[in-house]
Write a protein that holds these residues in place. Structure first.
Motif, mmCIF file in Angstrom:
data_model
loop_
_atom_site.group_PDB
_atom_site.id
_atom_site.type_symbol
_atom_site.label_atom_id
_atom_site.label_comp_id
_atom_site.label_asym_id
_atom_site.label_seq_id
_atom_site.Cartn_x
_atom_site.Cartn_y
_atom_site.Cartn_z
ATOM 1 N N ALA A 1 -70.766 30.214 19.827
ATOM 2 C CA ALA A 1 -69.325 30.467 19.629
ATOM 3 C C ALA A 1 -68.556 29.669 20.691
ATOM 4 O O ALA A 1 -67.930 30.227 21.571
ATOM 5 N N TYR B 1 -63.877 34.446 19.431
ATOM 6 C CA TYR B 1 -64.953 34.688 18.467
ATOM 7 C C TYR B 1 -66.127 35.425 19.102
ATOM 8 O O TYR B 1 -66.621 36.418 18.559
ATOM 9 N N ILE C 1 -70.308 30.337 14.856
ATOM 10 C CA ILE C 1 -69.020 30.897 14.424
ATOM 11 C C ILE C 1 -67.879 30.144 15.118
ATOM 12 O O ILE C 1 -68.103 29.453 16.110
ATOM 13 N N GLY C 2 -66.675 30.274 14.558
ATOM 14 C CA GLY C 2 -65.511 29.627 15.171
ATOM 15 C C GLY C 2 -65.151 28.323 14.485
ATOM 16 O O GLY C 2 -65.574 28.052 13.346
ATOM 17 N N ALA D 1 -61.831 35.189 13.239
ATOM 18 C CA ALA D 1 -62.818 36.096 13.860
ATOM 19 C C ALA D 1 -62.940 37.390 13.065
ATOM 20 O O ALA D 1 -63.991 38.033 13.063
ATOM 21 N N MET E 1 -60.927 29.305 10.054
ATOM 22 C CA MET E 1 -61.881 29.361 11.171
ATOM 23 C C MET E 1 -61.440 28.529 12.372
ATOM 24 O O MET E 1 -62.023 28.614 13.437
#
Ligand SMILES: Cc1cc2nc3c(=O)[nH]c(=O)nc-3n(C[C@H](O)[C@H](O)[C@H](O)COP(=O)(O)OP(=O)(O)OC[C@H]3O[C@@H](n4cnc5c(N)ncnc54)[C@H](O)[C@@H]3O)c2cc1C
Length: 422
Positions: free
Chosen positions: A138, A14, A362-363, A380, A374
């Protein structure tokens, strides 16, 4: 102390994907973390990727950097689906992606992060420091492993979590009990058995759900009726793989139901022959008690109305993960308290931003908001461009409005883009 616009914390699939998008958009950034650390050091050599080859690519804005491109370059036979992609090939591919598209990753940990006057102040494990306007977390799954309470009291050398491997040769000729019935449990069972360990898998369900081998030679009609998607096969998988923004619009209850019910524990097609009739598996089991006796782990296991004892030299909990922002030890207490969250999971806008302005996640830690995609590398492709675009637009808006100076943002400033309102 150096200054950058955006700091990416984490250099897995990510973080690396996002870095390529920020670079292409000309947004100054730095990325921290040991590149592909979780994959290089905490996954067993010989592991095969669970995701299909076409769904295992990092995501760059330019063409030419998928797993398929890498395999072509290296002369490795490639098949979109039904290919057993070794961990080692995937890691080499990701490092090739990094060295070609990103270059400099600072292989250090962020050990502290504070926020004052709208800016983030990071301290690094090499003694360095940095200030950033925007931070993207991330960090993958590490640190979020869940071990059942009944195993938590055992001394460390008798119990571990599946996330901790790594090399498995220590287990040769030993009795290993594995608790769990999903991919991690079954994958470790196969590898340990092949290394000469005596393995006993304790599965809670009545059977293992084995996934079917995808057929690369399917005709058009079959593919139209049931497409190969990032998360698996079929239209439901396709929607969850390609439209995480729709998942984001669902209410809490529906999102939870999909996460809990749709993607339960299962075993990849390439594992079946390496496990069935080769590894001992007990079904409908629940570990009720664990103790050490005579240098062995003794598990009292309930199965239906019966109870029995399983003894082993070591027990591995392949019992999954639960993400929780409070477990990121580098985050200051003020930042953790300011993040709006439920049960440790951050509330996120459609752009992956928390309510703390300029702080993104994120991730896998975003699966509760964007769906099961995710949890996989495939996600990603949605997160990286979306976050880069949003950071880019806020950079331009701030410069236009002349508010790049830090002064205005108190720590818990709430963005005007709360979830679901965009
Ligand atoms: C056994 C196993 C098998 C899997 N197989 C697959 C598969 O086949 N296909 C698939 O799509 N997904 C698979 N997954 C899921 C996959 O691991 C995650 O989806 C993916 O790694 C998430 O990527 P990421 O970039 O978020 O995090 P990660 O890949 O976990 O990377 C985290 C990064 O954060 C860095 N870091 C950690 N702490 C700090 C800190 N304090 N400061 C700075 N950096 C830090 C690390 O060094 C690393 O660079 C598997 C997971 C497991 C556990």
């Amino acid at each position: 102390m150096s200054l950058t616009d955006t700091a990416i914390i984490g250099a897995g699939p990510y973080g690396l994907s996002l870095a390529t998008h920020l670079k292409a958009s000309g947004i100054p950034h730095q990325i921290f973390g040991h590149p592909m650390h979780a994959w290089r050091d905490f996954m067993p050599p010989g592991m095969i990727m669970r995701s299909e080859a076409f769904a295992s690519s990092l995501y760059a804005p330019q063409r030419g950097y998928t797993v398929e491109d890498y395999c072509r370059l290296k002369g490795i036979p490639f098949q979109r689906v039904g290919m057993a992609l070794p961990l080692e090939t995937f890691v080499d591919y990701a490092l090739w992606f990094q060295s070609n598209l990103i270059g400099d990753v600072r292989a250090v940990d962020v050990v502290d992060m504070q926020r004052t006057k709208g800016l983030f102040h990071l301290k690094l494990s090499d003694g360095g420091a940095l200030t950033a306007r925007t931070v993207v977390i991330a960090l993958g799954l590490k640190g979020f492993e869940q071990t059942p309470p009944v195993l938590q009291g055992l001394p460390g050398r008798y119990v571990s979590h599946s996330v901790a491997y790594g090399n498995l040769t220590w287990a040769q000729d030993r009795d290993i009990a594995i608790v769990g019935g999903g991919q991690s449990a079954l994958g470790l069972a196969a590898l340990l058995n092949e290394l000469g360990a005596r393995v006993h898998v304790l599965v809670r369900d009545a059977s293992v759900r084995w996934l079917e081998r995808p057929d690369a030679s399917r005709g058009l009609i079959s593919r139209l009726l049931s497409p190969d998607a990032g998360l698996g096969r079929g239209w439901a998988c396709h929607v969850l793989s390609e439209f995480p923004q729709i998942f984001h619009l669902l209410d809490d209850r529906r999102r939870r139901r999909i996460i809990e019910k749709s993607f339960g524990p299962s075993g990849a097609w390439w594992l079946r022959d390496r496990v069935v009739d080769k590894v001992r598996i007990s079904f409908r089991t629940e570990v009720r008690h664990a103790a050490i006796n005579d240098d062995r782990v003794v598990l009292r296991v309930r199965s239906g109305h019966d109870e029995s004892y399983v003894t082993a030299d070591h027990v591995i909990a392949a019992t999954g993960f639960k993400t929780d922002m409070r477990l990121h030890r580098f985050l200051s207490k003020e930042i953790v308290e300011a993040i709006s969250r439920k049960d440790g999971l951050p509330d996120l806008t459609q752009n992956f931003e928390t309510n703390v302005r300029g702080l993104y996640v994120i991730g896998p830690a975003t699966a509760h908001r964007f769906g099961p995609v995710m949890r996989f590398v495939y996600g990603a492709k949605h997160a990286a461009p979306r976050v880069a675009r949003h950071i880019g637009s806020s950079v331009s808006a701030d410069s236009r409005d002349g508010v790049r100076s830090a002064a205005e943002s108190p720590i818990a400033e709430v963005t005007n883009q709360q979830s679901g309102t965009l």
